[in-house]
Each structure stands twice: as structure tokens, then as C-alpha cells.
Design a protein around this motif. Structure first.
Motif, mmCIF file in Angstrom:
data_model
loop_
_atom_site.group_PDB
_atom_site.id
_atom_site.type_symbol
_atom_site.label_atom_id
_atom_site.label_comp_id
_atom_site.label_asym_id
_atom_site.label_seq_id
_atom_site.Cartn_x
_atom_site.Cartn_y
_atom_site.Cartn_z
ATOM 1 N N GLU A 124 0.833 -1.197 0.000
ATOM 2 C CA GLU A 124 0.000 0.000 0.000
ATOM 3 C C GLU A 124 0.871 1.251 0.000
ATOM 4 O O GLU A 124 1.751 1.417 0.844
ATOM 5 C CB GLU A 124 -0.929 0.006 1.214
ATOM 6 C CG GLU A 124 -1.976 1.108 1.136
ATOM 7 C CD GLU A 124 -3.165 0.851 2.032
ATOM 8 O OE1 GLU A 124 -4.227 1.464 1.793
ATOM 9 O OE2 GLU A 124 -3.050 0.034 2.973
ATOM 10 N N LEU A 146 -3.573 1.028 -3.231
ATOM 11 C CA LEU A 146 -4.342 1.249 -2.005
ATOM 12 C C LEU A 146 -5.479 0.235 -1.902
ATOM 13 O O LEU A 146 -5.990 -0.273 -2.904
ATOM 14 C CB LEU A 146 -4.878 2.677 -1.944
ATOM 15 C CG LEU A 146 -5.797 3.170 -3.062
ATOM 16 C CD1 LEU A 146 -7.264 2.868 -2.762
ATOM 17 C CD2 LEU A 146 -5.609 4.663 -3.279
ATOM 18 N N LYS A 158 -3.250 7.159 4.283
ATOM 19 C CA LYS A 158 -2.238 6.696 3.343
ATOM 20 C C LYS A 158 -2.562 7.091 1.906
ATOM 21 O O LYS A 158 -1.768 6.832 0.997
ATOM 22 C CB LYS A 158 -2.079 5.179 3.429
ATOM 23 C CG LYS A 158 -1.462 4.700 4.738
ATOM 24 C CD LYS A 158 -1.107 3.229 4.658
ATOM 25 C CE LYS A 158 -0.357 2.778 5.914
ATOM 26 N NZ LYS A 158 0.070 1.359 5.825
ATOM 27 N N TRP A 159 -3.749 7.669 1.688
ATOM 28 C CA TRP A 159 -4.101 8.142 0.355
ATOM 29 C C TRP A 159 -3.518 9.537 0.152
ATOM 30 O O TRP A 159 -3.405 10.315 1.100
ATOM 31 C CB TRP A 159 -5.616 8.195 0.192
ATOM 32 C CG TRP A 159 -6.316 6.876 0.341
ATOM 33 C CD1 TRP A 159 -5.754 5.664 0.636
ATOM 34 C CD2 TRP A 159 -7.722 6.656 0.236
ATOM 35 N NE1 TRP A 159 -6.728 4.696 0.716
ATOM 36 C CE2 TRP A 159 -7.942 5.273 0.474
ATOM 37 C CE3 TRP A 159 -8.808 7.470 -0.030
ATOM 38 C CZ2 TRP A 159 -9.208 4.703 0.433
ATOM 39 C CZ3 TRP A 159 -10.072 6.908 -0.070
ATOM 40 C CH2 TRP A 159 -10.272 5.541 0.159
#
Length: 361
Positions: A124, A146, A158-159
Motif C-alpha cells: 500500500e 491502495l 495513506k491516500w
């Protein structure tokens, strides 16, 4: 799922290499002669393309048109493992915004993108290699990976937060493509002679119970595209893949017999392909097909691949209705997590990993 926590060697960003002005490929990206694309012989017959199928007649109320559409998809799944869909219900403007937004992300300074650098335990984030073998030959591409479904796996922190619209766009785009995948699963199930929800139930049930992940691919321009690949030959390990291509720069190639066919994207289309898990469930009536991506010396490309997968702990095996005396079960029962771990360490390896399962019967 246990996997390596760190990459076996320092990561080099392909985009940075491309932008440095190099004229010769580093040896790590040069493929063996038998794997290199013959760029002067891409399509011997220029009119060959994967089937382009309109979905509008599925909902027109005209039974004969609906049956013709189902038959076209069935033929494409059996003969190609790939097809393009148009009139699919996803807003073309949303598709354009998705491509433009991710292109803007990859145009950000390296230090901004490095905030999202990934590791091989989940992949990811921002990455530049698949597989964890030390000193392996690498592909000419970067990506952002992702998790999207189930919702409990979403980690919006985390995006990318730049551009500002990116996180909201991921949600909007993901919802629409997951909905389309649900429709496609019903079509595949009906065409196999099953109840329309059987494949979906084999994946885990409703959309909130299945797995879905997004990989945004960035293929920088390449100084020697005849020596490398943007993505090596492989079949997708999951269920079905819905790809939003770069309409201006073709690059996806699909194996058809002994030939590689360069896909020519139709306007506002998605490219759909069968993954390994559907091949297993269908007992190889539908087959996942090798595909790869070629590099381009003039322009970079952005594409978005949404992988629609079984629930990770669901056991996948051939559907009982598709097992006969003349066609026994070809594959052992295995969870998607077990299969994903089985293929993860080596990266793209054609169809060899799925075919090797037959020896485990």
C-alpha cells in the motif's frame, strides 16, 4: 499474511530516472531477448482489437438485445479473457477527473510522493517494484496501490492529500467502479449457467464483504522501449480487473495465441479482464490471460486498475455445478490470501504460478 517488511535493496524511482535525461537503460531494466517487445511488429493486422461491448442493451427491456449482449460477453471471456465495455453507467467526466488527478499526483516533487512510500508487507502506497527477490530484473514503471474494500481496510491517511481533490475522488470513483464490478459478476455468473448471485456469493457476498484495491500505474517515457517493459507478462491473481486506460497512449498488450495484441482503447471505455480466481471458480471455462505493458519513448502514461477480489479468507475452488466426469476439478481449494502469498514473492511470472496449482491436486 506474513511477508517481508522491507524491500531487499534501495528503491529507485523510475520517473526520476526518466527525468534525469538518461539515454541508456540501466541493466536492471533490460529484459531477456525472448521477453522484449517487437515494437515494429505490434499488430500485424491493424484491425485486430479486443472486443468492444456496449452494456446499454442489458437494461433496455428488449430481451433479444439483452441476450445478444450476454452472448458477446460470454464469447469474449472464453476466447479472449479480455473485453472493453462502453455505455457502462460511469460518468465519463468522473473517468477524466480520475486520470487527471492521478497524473497531477505523479507530477508532484519526489519528496511529496516519498511521504507515501510503500513496503512489501501490503504494497500500500507509492511503489516502484513488484516482488521481493533480490537483484531481480525490474519493470519501467511506478505505481500507487491502495486498499478500497472492505471499508475496514481503507486507510485514508495513506491516500494522497495532494492534489486536494484526490481522497474524495478515490471514494467517488471507487464506489462507481465497484458497482460496475457487481453488475459484471452477475453477467459472468449467468453466462456460466449459474444463478446470478452465485459468483458474487463465492467471493463473499455483498460488495462490502469482498476485496477491492486500486493500483494507479505511471509509465514514464523510456529512452529504449525496445529493451524493457512497463509491466512484465502476468495474469491477474484476483477476480476481475477493471482498467481505466490512457486513451492517448496505448500500451497494454494481451496475449492471443502466439501473438501480442496491442489494445486500442475505445473512447470512455473500461478494459475488463478475467483474473485467476474466476478461472479457478469456472474450472477454466473462463481463463485469465497473460498481458503486459510496453514502454513509450515519447510520452508517459497513467492508467487505473481496480482489482475486484474474493474476501481474503474465503476458500476458492471450482464451482460444483461446473465439475463433471469429463471435466473434473482442475484446482485445489485455497483461500485468496494463501494464493496471493503464493504469487507475491516472485512478482509477474506469466501464467506459471496458476498452472502450477494443477500439480497440487
Amino acid at each position: 499474511m506474513n511477508c517481508l517488511q522491507t524491500w531487499p535493496e534501495p528503491i529507485v524511482r523510475v520517473q526520476s530516472l526518466a527525468e534525469s535525461g538518461i539515454r541508456k537503460l540501466p541493466n536492471r531494466y533490460i529484459k531477456p531477448h525472448n521477453e522484449r517487445p517487437q515494437l515494429t511488429l505490434l499488430n500485424p493486422q491493424d484491425d485486430i482489437n479486443v472486443p468492444v461491448i456496449s452494456l446499454q442493451d442489458l437494461f433496455s427491456g428488449n430481451e433479444s438485445l439483452r441476450e445478444a449482449t450476454l452472448a458477446s460477453i460470454s464469447s469474449a471471456c472464453r476466447e479472449w479473457g479480455f473485453f472493453q465495455v462502453v455505455n457502462h453507467g460511469v460518468d465519463p467526466e468522473l473517468m477524466k477527473r480520475a486520470r487527471d488527478t492521478w497524473r497531477e499526483f505523479f507530477e508532484q516533487p519526489l519528496e511529496e510522493k516519498q511521504r507515501y512510500a510503500n513496503s512489501p508487507d501490503t504494497y500500500e502506497g507509492y511503489g516502484s517494484r513488484l516482488g521481493v527477490e533480490k537483484a531481480a530484473l525490474l519493470d519501467w514503471s511506478d505505481y500507487f496501490f491502495l486498499h478500497y474494500m472492505p471499508p475496514s481496510l481503507r486507510k485514508q491517511e495513506k491516500w494522497p492529500s495532494i492534489p486536494n481533490s484526490c481522497r474524495n475522488l478515490i471514494t467517488e470513483y471507487g464506489n462507481e467502479v465497484v458497482r460496475l464490478c457487481g453488475t459484471l459478476m452477475k453477467i459472468l455468473s449467468i453466462n456460466l449457467g449459474l444463478e446470478e448471485d452465485q459468483l458474487q456469493n463465492a467471493f463473499g457476498g455483498e460488495n462490502n464483504d469482498i476485496g477491492a484495491c486500486l493500483r494507479v500505474n505511471f509509465y514514464p517515457k523510456c529512452p529504449q522501449p525496445d529493451l524493457t517493459l512497463g509491466l512484465s507478462s502476468h495474469s491477474d491473481p484476483g477476480g476481475i480487473t477493471v482498467l481505466l486506460p490512457d486513451e492517448n497512449v496505448p500500451g497494454l498488450q494481451v496475449r492471443k495465441g502466439n501473438n501480442w495484441i496491442t489494445v486500442k482503447p475505445a473512447p470512455n471505455s473500461f478494459i475488463v479482464n478475467i483474473g485467476d480466481q474466476i478461472q479457478v471458480l469456472s474450472n477454466a471455462i473462463y481463463k485469465s490471460v497473460e498481458h503486459r505493458v510496453i514502454a513509450n519513448s515519447v510520452k508517459g502514461r497513467v492508467s487505473l486498475a481496480l482489482f475486484y477480489n474474493p474476501k481474503s479468507d474465503f476458500v476458492i475452488e471450482p464451482m460444483k455445478q461446473l465439475i463433471t466426469k469429463d471435466r473434473p476439478a482442475l484446482y485445489p481449494a485455497m483461500t485468496f490470501d494463501e494464493y496471493r502469498l503464493y504469487v507475491r514473492t516472485k512478482g509477474p511470472c506469466g501464467k506459471s504460478q496458476l498452472e502450477s496449482l494443477k500439480s497440487l491436486r
